[in-house]
Motif scaffolding. Structure first.
Motif, PDB file in Angstrom:
ATOM      1  N   LEU A  29       0.825  -1.206   0.000  1.00  0.00           N
ATOM      2  CA  LEU A  29       0.000   0.000   0.000  1.00  0.00           C
ATOM      3  C   LEU A  29       0.864   1.264   0.000  1.00  0.00           C
ATOM      4  O   LEU A  29       0.668   2.165  -0.806  1.00  0.00           O
ATOM      5  CB  LEU A  29      -0.930  -0.005   1.219  1.00  0.00           C
ATOM      6  N   CYS A  36       2.264   6.203  -7.130  1.00  0.00           N
ATOM      7  CA  CYS A  36       1.185   6.967  -7.760  1.00  0.00           C
ATOM      8  C   CYS A  36       1.487   8.467  -7.674  1.00  0.00           C
ATOM      9  O   CYS A  36       1.273   9.208  -8.623  1.00  0.00           O
ATOM     10  CB  CYS A  36      -0.165   6.672  -7.106  1.00  0.00           C
TER      11      CYS A  36
ATOM     12  N   ALA B 287      -4.679   2.459 -10.225  1.00  0.00           N
ATOM     13  CA  ALA B 287      -3.808   1.796  -9.245  1.00  0.00           C
ATOM     14  C   ALA B 287      -4.043   2.374  -7.856  1.00  0.00           C
ATOM     15  O   ALA B 287      -4.118   1.641  -6.865  1.00  0.00           O
ATOM     16  CB  ALA B 287      -2.349   1.955  -9.653  1.00  0.00           C
ATOM     17  N   ALA B 288      -4.186   3.707  -7.776  1.00  0.00           N
ATOM     18  CA  ALA B 288      -4.370   4.354  -6.474  1.00  0.00           C
ATOM     19  C   ALA B 288      -5.717   3.954  -5.876  1.00  0.00           C
ATOM     20  O   ALA B 288      -5.796   3.558  -4.708  1.00  0.00           O
ATOM     21  CB  ALA B 288      -4.278   5.868  -6.632  1.00  0.00           C
ATOM     22  N   ALA B 291      -5.700   0.204  -4.916  1.00  0.00           N
ATOM     23  CA  ALA B 291      -4.918  -0.136  -3.730  1.00  0.00           C
ATOM     24  C   ALA B 291      -5.761   0.033  -2.478  1.00  0.00           C
ATOM     25  O   ALA B 291      -5.705  -0.771  -1.555  1.00  0.00           O
ATOM     26  CB  ALA B 291      -3.681   0.759  -3.654  1.00  0.00           C
ATOM     27  N   VAL B 292      -6.580   1.090  -2.443  1.00  0.00           N
ATOM     28  CA  VAL B 292      -7.417   1.336  -1.269  1.00  0.00           C
ATOM     29  C   VAL B 292      -8.590   0.358  -1.249  1.00  0.00           C
ATOM     30  O   VAL B 292      -8.893  -0.254  -0.234  1.00  0.00           O
ATOM     31  CB  VAL B 292      -7.909   2.799  -1.268  1.00  0.00           C
ATOM     32  N   ARG B 295      -8.065  -3.200  -0.170  1.00  0.00           N
ATOM     33  CA  ARG B 295      -7.864  -3.391   1.264  1.00  0.00           C
ATOM     34  C   ARG B 295      -9.121  -3.084   2.072  1.00  0.00           C
ATOM     35  O   ARG B 295      -9.153  -3.293   3.266  1.00  0.00           O
ATOM     36  CB  ARG B 295      -6.700  -2.523   1.726  1.00  0.00           C
TER      37      ARG B 295
END
Lengths: 74, 427
Positions: A29, A36, B287-288, B291-292, B295
């Protein structure tokens, strides 16, 4: 803001590396968010470079360019 | 002076004249410069990059050659035949030396190619073909210099090529004649002037097609050496064939048309680059977000934790309660006590785990569980009219047969116990 890339091609190469790494799904993460952020800065830099040669063709003669350079401190 | 002589100079001059005229007759190739016509002779110099020879031809011989009108002029490439001549002069007239031409023809494609080949070989041997190719060419220059004729299709085609690439930066024109051999110094000067501008990141040299003679300026040795030594990459697009002129060999890139030159000067297709950049930006956003989002279930599970734990405990508790209900009367008090202790611990633990914003709700649930539990206490059962039958040792008597066998039993009511005797079996 991290250091300004050396050139457009260097920026694009790094951007591709970042996207490959993100696509691999191996980044955690923290790394993902860091990549990013860096990627967004590179995109902004490249977009600015493209904008700089996207406004309109300027044509100068040699002496005009010389005169312009003398006129400006840069 | 420890030399032979002194000889009379006139005799020496005559010997020299004889010697010169005996030398082999040859043909030479070069460029005509400084042409002048006298009463009897035409004089000119035949020159190339390395040197020159003064030449003369009798006018009557020149006329017999029937050269095309204007063929012999300054700048024309010619092949001459003849040999060296020394005029010894006289008591009054001055001596002179010249190459006495008896034949002259304009140099053809073959002659030029042969000269070009020799020059090409020499420059390659000197390593001049590699220098420009080793220069880094920016993918996206902001300013490019262009050497071409002020009026000409090449100029228009180049601009069209740049526009098609979506490139609208700055073009600095270094206009120069591009037609004949004498154009070479002007072209070299324009290239050097452009290269001296720090903002110019690449230089295009271009002109349309033509015969090798038309393009001969771009085979000029000095021009080509100049280009080879520049630190700014040069893109050549001269004529319609690559590698026909020497400048193609020394340039960083050789192209066949001005349109191709535009692509070589600005390697990046700006239109495609914008699309690719947008794609990259979208990939980063994905992607950003991803990623969140990936999870989120885990986080949600953590957030749901206390509630789920409580539910689990409640289920376990209900199960225990059912077990208790099914259990025999014997030992019920102790077991209940034990179960209550267990339940108490479990509930307390659940309550602790339930700490958080949902505390109140969980507390209610706990209270409900306690009420449910209390409903199953033996005391409450006795209050409802049941009695517990105990044998002599205080152990529970759980069957009619056991009661008959015991004879005397003790009945425990909610408010206390009484002794009782078993008299007979019920029918």
């Amino acid at each position: 803001m991290t250091e300004k890339p050396e050139s457009y091609e260097v920026a694009v190469e790094r951007l591709e590396q970042i996207i490959d790494r993100l696509d691999s799904g191996q980044a955690g993460l923290r790394e993902t968010l860091e990549l990013c952020r860096e990627g967004r800065e590179l995109v902004a830099y490249c977009a600015a470079e493209l904008d700089a040669v996207g406004e309109g063709l300027k044509e100068l003669n040699l002496d005009e360019l010389a005169a312009r350079l003398e006129g400006s401190p840069s | 002076m420890d030399l032979p002589g002194p000889f009379p100079v006139g005799r020496y001059a005559r010997k020299l004249e004889e010697e010169m005229r005996r030398r082999a007759r040859v043909s030479l190739i070069g460029e005509v410069t400084g042409l002048s016509r006298g009463r009897a002779q035409a004089h000119f110099e035949l020159r190339d990059g390395e040197g020159a020879v003064p030449c003369a031809i009798w006018l009557n011989e020149l006329e017999k050659l029937e050269l095309p009108e204007g063929g012999l002029r300054d700048g024309s490439e010619v092949v001459i035949g003849g040999g060296p001549d020394y005029y010894r002069g006289s008591g009054q007239s001055s001596p002179s030396f010249c190459f006495r031409a008896t034949q002259i023809r304009l140099a053809g494609e073959g002659d030029l190619l042969a000269r070009l080949e020799a020059l090409r070989k020499q420059l390659r041997a000197e390593g001049l073909f590699e220098l420009q190719r080793q220069l880094a060419r920016p993918a996206l220059p902001k300013t490019i210099g262009v050497v071409t004729a002020e009026s000409g299709a090449a100029r228009r085609d180049l601009i069209a090529g740049l526009e098609r690439r979506g490139w609208r930066g700055t073009v600095v024109w270094g206009f120069a004649p591009v037609q004949d051999r004498r154009a070479a110094p002007a072209i070299a000067a324009a290239i050097q002037d452009l290269a001296a501008q720090p903002r110019v990141e690449a230089i295009v040299v271009t002109r349309g097609g033509g015969s090798l003679a038309d393009l001969w300026a771009f085979c000029d040795e000095t021009l080509c050496r100049t280009v080879a030594m520049l630190r700014v990459p040069v893109v050549s697009a001269v004529g319609h064939e690559r590698d026909s002129t020497l400048i193609d060999d020394v340039a960083a890139v050789a192209c066949s048309t001005p349109t191709h030159a535009a692509e070589a000067a600005v390697p990046l297709d700006c239109v495609a680059a914008r699309v690719a950049l947008e794609r990259s930006a979208a990939a980063l956003r994905r992607a950003a977000d991803g990623a969140v989002r990936a999870r989120t279930p885990h986080l949600a599970a953590l957030a749901r934790g206390p509630g789920r734990a409580l539910r689990r405990e409640r289920l376990a508790l209900n199960q225990k309660t059912r077990e208790i209900r099914a259990a025999s009367a014997r030992g019920i008090a102790e077991r209940l006590d034990f179960q209550r202790r267990v339940a108490g611990v479990v509930l307390e633990r659940a309550a602790r785990r339930a700490a958080g914003p949902e505390m109140e709700r969980r507390r209610d649930a706990l209270r409900r569980a306690e009420v449910a539990l209390r409903a199953h206490e033996p005391q409450r059962t006795l209050e409802r009219g049941y009695a517990l039958v105990e044998g002599p040792g205080g152990a529970a008597v759980t069957s009619a047969a056991a009661a008959t066998a015991a004879g005397r039993v003790r009945l425990r009511f909610a408010d206390g116990g009484v002794g009782a005797r078993v008299e007979e079996e019920e029918a």
